[in-house]
Design a protein around this motif. Structure first.
Motif, mmCIF file in Angstrom:
data_model
loop_
_atom_site.group_PDB
_atom_site.id
_atom_site.type_symbol
_atom_site.label_atom_id
_atom_site.label_comp_id
_atom_site.label_asym_id
_atom_site.label_seq_id
_atom_site.Cartn_x
_atom_site.Cartn_y
_atom_site.Cartn_z
ATOM 1 N N VAL A 8 32.616 43.785 27.814
ATOM 2 C CA VAL A 8 33.163 44.383 27.144
ATOM 3 C C VAL A 8 32.762 44.077 25.553
ATOM 4 N N ILE A 9 32.796 46.013 25.397
ATOM 5 C CA ILE A 9 32.350 45.258 23.778
ATOM 6 C C ILE A 9 33.684 45.361 22.728
ATOM 7 N N THR A 10 33.525 43.874 22.674
ATOM 8 C CA THR A 10 34.359 43.486 21.450
ATOM 9 C C THR A 10 34.796 42.416 21.212
ATOM 10 N N THR A 11 34.662 41.293 20.335
ATOM 11 C CA THR A 11 34.945 40.035 19.938
ATOM 12 C C THR A 11 36.182 39.277 19.947
ATOM 13 N N ASP A 12 37.056 40.495 20.385
ATOM 14 C CA ASP A 12 38.294 39.642 20.838
ATOM 15 C C ASP A 12 38.359 38.874 22.356
ATOM 16 N N LEU A 13 38.785 38.021 22.193
ATOM 17 C CA LEU A 13 39.198 36.737 23.591
ATOM 18 C C LEU A 13 40.099 36.820 24.059
ATOM 19 N N VAL A 14 40.353 37.149 23.200
ATOM 20 C CA VAL A 14 42.610 37.406 23.649
ATOM 21 C C VAL A 14 42.360 38.034 24.762
ATOM 22 N N ALA A 15 42.213 38.616 24.475
ATOM 23 C CA ALA A 15 42.678 40.344 24.369
ATOM 24 C C ALA A 15 41.896 40.038 26.339
ATOM 25 N N VAL A 16 40.592 39.774 26.592
ATOM 26 C CA VAL A 16 39.606 39.873 27.476
ATOM 27 C C VAL A 16 40.343 39.026 28.535
ATOM 28 N N ARG A 17 40.664 37.821 27.993
ATOM 29 C CA ARG A 17 41.338 36.907 29.045
ATOM 30 C C ARG A 17 42.346 37.781 29.415
ATOM 31 N N GLY A 18 43.159 38.115 28.988
ATOM 32 C CA GLY A 18 44.329 38.791 29.630
ATOM 33 C C GLY A 18 43.902 40.193 30.262
ATOM 34 N N ILE A 19 42.965 40.845 30.363
ATOM 35 C CA ILE A 19 42.322 41.081 31.707
ATOM 36 C C ILE A 19 41.371 40.277 32.682
ATOM 37 N N ALA A 20 40.966 39.664 32.369
ATOM 38 C CA ALA A 20 40.544 38.774 33.370
ATOM 39 C C ALA A 20 41.438 37.885 34.414
ATOM 40 N N ARG A 21 42.962 37.779 33.237
ATOM 41 C CA ARG A 21 43.309 37.148 34.399
ATOM 42 C C ARG A 21 44.454 38.037 34.988
ATOM 43 N N ARG A 22 44.516 39.228 34.561
ATOM 44 C CA ARG A 22 45.012 40.984 35.101
ATOM 45 C C ARG A 22 44.959 41.057 36.622
ATOM 46 N N VAL A 23 42.798 40.579 36.610
ATOM 47 C CA VAL A 23 41.901 41.402 37.853
ATOM 48 C C VAL A 23 41.941 40.335 38.601
ATOM 49 N N SER A 24 42.262 39.226 38.408
ATOM 50 C CA SER A 24 42.076 37.802 39.332
ATOM 51 C C SER A 24 42.728 38.392 40.587
ATOM 52 N N GLY A 25 43.113 37.513 41.724
ATOM 53 C CA GLY A 25 43.390 37.337 42.461
ATOM 54 C C GLY A 25 44.932 36.236 42.113
ATOM 55 N N ARG A 26 44.665 34.991 41.824
ATOM 56 C CA ARG A 26 45.403 34.350 40.540
ATOM 57 C C ARG A 26 46.645 35.133 39.978
ATOM 58 N N GLY A 27 46.508 36.302 39.402
ATOM 59 C CA GLY A 27 47.421 36.576 38.546
ATOM 60 C C GLY A 27 47.678 37.247 38.942
ATOM 61 N N GLY A 28 47.390 37.621 40.515
ATOM 62 C CA GLY A 28 47.952 39.330 40.437
ATOM 63 C C GLY A 28 47.462 40.574 41.243
ATOM 64 N N GLY A 29 46.241 40.366 40.882
ATOM 65 C CA GLY A 29 45.104 41.506 40.433
ATOM 66 C C GLY A 29 44.472 41.697 42.296
ATOM 67 N N LEU A 30 42.862 41.593 41.814
ATOM 68 C CA LEU A 30 42.481 41.865 43.546
ATOM 69 C C LEU A 30 42.093 40.432 43.941
ATOM 70 N N ALA A 31 42.686 40.630 45.639
ATOM 71 C CA ALA A 31 42.729 39.597 46.287
ATOM 72 C C ALA A 31 40.969 38.919 46.082
ATOM 73 N N SER A 32 40.927 37.991 46.299
ATOM 74 C CA SER A 32 39.867 36.826 46.664
ATOM 75 C C SER A 32 38.850 37.667 45.450
ATOM 76 N N VAL A 33 39.004 38.284 43.957
ATOM 77 C CA VAL A 33 38.416 38.009 42.735
ATOM 78 C C VAL A 33 39.031 36.789 41.841
ATOM 79 N N GLN A 34 37.887 35.936 41.428
ATOM 80 C CA GLN A 34 37.715 35.239 40.974
ATOM 81 C C GLN A 34 37.635 35.139 39.180
ATOM 82 N N ALA A 35 38.564 35.207 37.982
ATOM 83 C CA ALA A 35 37.750 35.509 37.032
ATOM 84 C C ALA A 35 38.115 34.922 35.694
ATOM 85 N N VAL A 36 36.785 35.442 34.716
ATOM 86 C CA VAL A 36 36.906 34.214 33.230
ATOM 87 C C VAL A 36 36.743 35.029 32.564
#
Length: 313
Positions: free
Chosen positions: A217-245
């Motif tokens: 992701v073309i940015t230096t905004d780590l907080v924003a991308v952390r939110g994206i990673a959380r939302r895409v992950s199964g743990r965050g209610g996103g895609l099942a079987s995906v872990q993301a950081v």
């Protein structure tokens, strides 16, 4: 040994090991690890992925498995090879002087076994436990098992959360030095309870195939991308079987680094689309994602090319 080679050709029993080591900038250390891996030509490094920003290298190593007449695993050249690589890493690298933007718990951070061809997950678990015993005993490194190698099927990310793996210890985006805890919050499955800060700990497991897929992701905004990673992950209610950081990668990129635990169901292209959708909501641009390991089929094909005896069936 000729009989062992013939057995694997007949039974198509192959095991794959991904060895994640916390170093990619020290060429002498990597050379020593690779020399150790080449001591037994029957284990083959089929892929190497270095990342200088993360200061991390991943080796994919493959060899055959020998079974007894009842189908139980009795030996694999991978055991000796992976332990030799670990020994070289511990001799050449100190976690106390390591830094990078990828989390880690040890010099040898993760050893992940997968069955290939007709080998089973139980075979991979047998080898994971054997390697954990060797590393825990020979190098006095706390070794924690996960997946099919653990009696309760504990996940690697559960171990990591318990040990503070996901919390940068140097600044907002960097990990530096050894572990802060002398005694572990979790009891090791093998090895001592005390942690050598220069070596850290190692997690060792056996799982069905896992893909590693990173999306810049073309940015230096780590907080924003952390939110994206959380939302895409199964743990965050996103895609099942995906872990993301979310991990800083260079000066102007933050990556969504993913483990795809069921890539046949949710693969890289699906994750790419979801990250792009979420990034658009934040007004951020996304580059094409990339795999850090080969596919299972490519790994088998490369092994057969590099170890021709296996192709004599």
């Amino acid at each position: 040994m000729e009989k062992k080679k013939a057995a694997v050709v007949d039974q198509s029993m192959l095991l794959c090991c991904k060895v994640f080591i916390s170093e990619s900038r020290n060429r002498a250390a990597l050379d020593a690890i690779e020399r150790a891996a080449r001591r037994d030509p029957e284990s083959v490094i089929v892929n190497k992925f270095e990342d200088r920003a993360y200061n991390r290298v991943t080796y994919t190593v493959v060899s055959y498995l020998v079974l007894d007449c009842t189908g139980n695993a009795v030996c694999s050249p991978l055991q000796q090879t992976v332990v030799a690589m670990a020994e070289a890493a511990y001799n050449a690298i100190s976690l106390e002087s390591h830094s990078g933007t990828h989390p880690r718990l040890g010099v040898v951070d993760d050893i992940m076994f997968h069955p290939l061809a007709r080998a089973s997950l139980n075979h991979a678990a047998w080898l994971a436990k054997a390697v954990a015993r060797d590393i825990g005993t020979k190098f006095q490194v706390p070794s924690l098992l996960y997946g099919a190698a653990h009696e309760e099927g504990r996940m690697a990310d559960a171990i990591r959360r318990e040990l503070g793996y996901f919390k940068p210890n140097f600044n907002e985006s960097q990990w530096a030095g050894g572990l802060n805890q002398e005694s572990l919050a979790l009891k090791p499955d093998e090895g001592p309870d005390q942690v050598d800060p220069g070596k850290g700990v190692v997690v060792i497991g056996a799982t069905p195939w896992v893909d590693s897929f990173n999306i810049p992701v073309i940015t230096t905004d780590l907080v924003a991308v952390r939110g994206i990673a959380r939302r895409v992950s199964g743990r965050g209610g996103g895609l099942a079987s995906v872990q993301a950081v979310a991990l800083a990668h260079g000066e102007s990129v933050v990556e969504v680094a993913c483990y795809l635990l069921d890539p046949n169901t949710v693969g890289g292209p699906r994750v790419q689309l979801e990250v792009q959708r979420l990034a658009e909501e934040e007004g951020l641009d996304v580059s094409s994602g990339y795999y850090t390991v080969l596919s299972q089929d490519n790994i088998i094909q490369r092994y057969l090319r590099l170890f021709p005896l296996s192709a004599t069936k």
